[in-house]
Design an enzyme around this catalytic site. Sequence first.
Site, short mmCIF file in Angstrom:
data_model
loop_
_atom_site.label_atom_id
_atom_site.label_comp_id
_atom_site.label_asym_id
_atom_site.label_seq_id
_atom_site.Cartn_x
_atom_site.Cartn_y
_atom_site.Cartn_z
N SER A 1 -3.47 9.74 8.38
CA SER A 1 -2.79 8.69 7.64
C SER A 1 -1.48 9.23 7.11
CB SER A 1 -3.65 8.17 6.48
OG SER A 1 -2.88 7.38 5.61
N GLY B 1 0.81 -1.21 0.00
CA GLY B 1 0.00 0.00 0.00
C GLY B 1 0.84 1.25 0.00
N ASP C 1 -0.06 0.35 13.29
CA ASP C 1 0.46 -0.92 12.78
C ASP C 1 0.74 -1.93 13.89
OD1 ASP C 1 0.36 -0.20 10.10
OD2 ASP C 1 2.35 0.71 10.15
#
Length: 425
Positions: free
Chosen positions: A163, A90, A311
């Site tokens: 993000s 990604g 994460d």
Amino acid sequence: MGRTTKVSGTVTVPGDKSISHRAVMLASMAEGQSRIRGFLPAEDTLRTVGMMIALGVDLQERSPTEILVRGGGMRSFVEPQDVIDAGNSGTSIRIGAGILAAQPFLSIVTGDPYLRRRPMGRIVTPLTRMGAVITGRRENTLPPLCIRGGNLRGIRYEMPVASAQVKSSILLAGLYADSPVTVAEPFPSRDHTERMLLSMGARVVQEGNEVTVHPPERLRPLSMTVPGDISSASFFMVLAACVPGSTLHIPSVGVNPGRTGLVSVLRRMGADVRFASPREEGGEPVADIVVHGRGLGAAEVPPEEVPSLIDEIPALCVAASMAEGRTEIRGATELRVKESDRIGAMVKELSALGVSCGEYPDGLWVHGPARIAPGTEVESHGDHRIAMSLMVLSAAAGVPVKVSDTACIATSFPGFPEALREVAR
């Protein structure tokens, strides 16, 4: 419930994945030769290397962890002759799209079946506002992405969800814009891109949760040693924290404040986690992490803390499974669109192992300590962080658990199973 009798020694984790991606991309945009040491030679980061080679960049591998990049400047890229395959990465497709959106040619980027399910509207919307033309499946929200770049304009963009990938994509596109570009986040996310740009001579201004990049004439070459990946270290931090009497050393790990949320939560749970020999390397804070294991209690993770450990939440679920009480994590909707739906995946597999847990639309809860069911087979969902977390839970509980499809671990941590066996005996 049995437990691993001992977790001890020193474990070295590979180079930081986030920084490795960014170093290759930004070095490719610089004028002159850059040297990147400590590079993570994993499947995801090698997809970024492949993307830059497809754009005509001269990259040479001195060793698996050292790369020389001979950049020709920000406007030296050439049109790729074929579709670029980002694999499962990604980061490659999202941040790379920011560069491609500024190029005066056509690029097409695709990925594996997992990546082709991941949402891209979050980068398509701001890059389109800047002037790029981007099309994709399902009304331009899913890969493959067809990107026709060109002249970009400066914008101010308010991100609905924090993000670092989306922020970095916009900032890299902003390097080519006709005026400054500002990105505002609801909560701060990791700032590796901003630090690297500053070290290369770009003007980057941070004010609260807003960051502005001013288009530069050029970027200086990069020379840096990538620190160890704190996301990879998280699995070993959790393992040692869960097993009383453990002592584990993890040298030379990046401890960027935007990435140390797991450490803060583990400390609140009662873990003894220390940063030894703090220093700075290549503009990034680095330390040796030392963990002493002892009993853990539950903790709450509020939405504002999530960007700093997004994460690491699968690994945190392992700690919560071994801790006394109910741990709750909220504001983590982003986990639904990672390599897997990490909320749904962790709840499904933990439940299969006998852990009391449940999910919310934006998070999950775990009540421990759990009695892990031995001999259970669980699924990785093709997600490296799910696979490693479940393997750590098996080691911490001292109970054999079979995890299917662990090949995905190679996307971020080649050699993880061997490292785990070395410290957990």
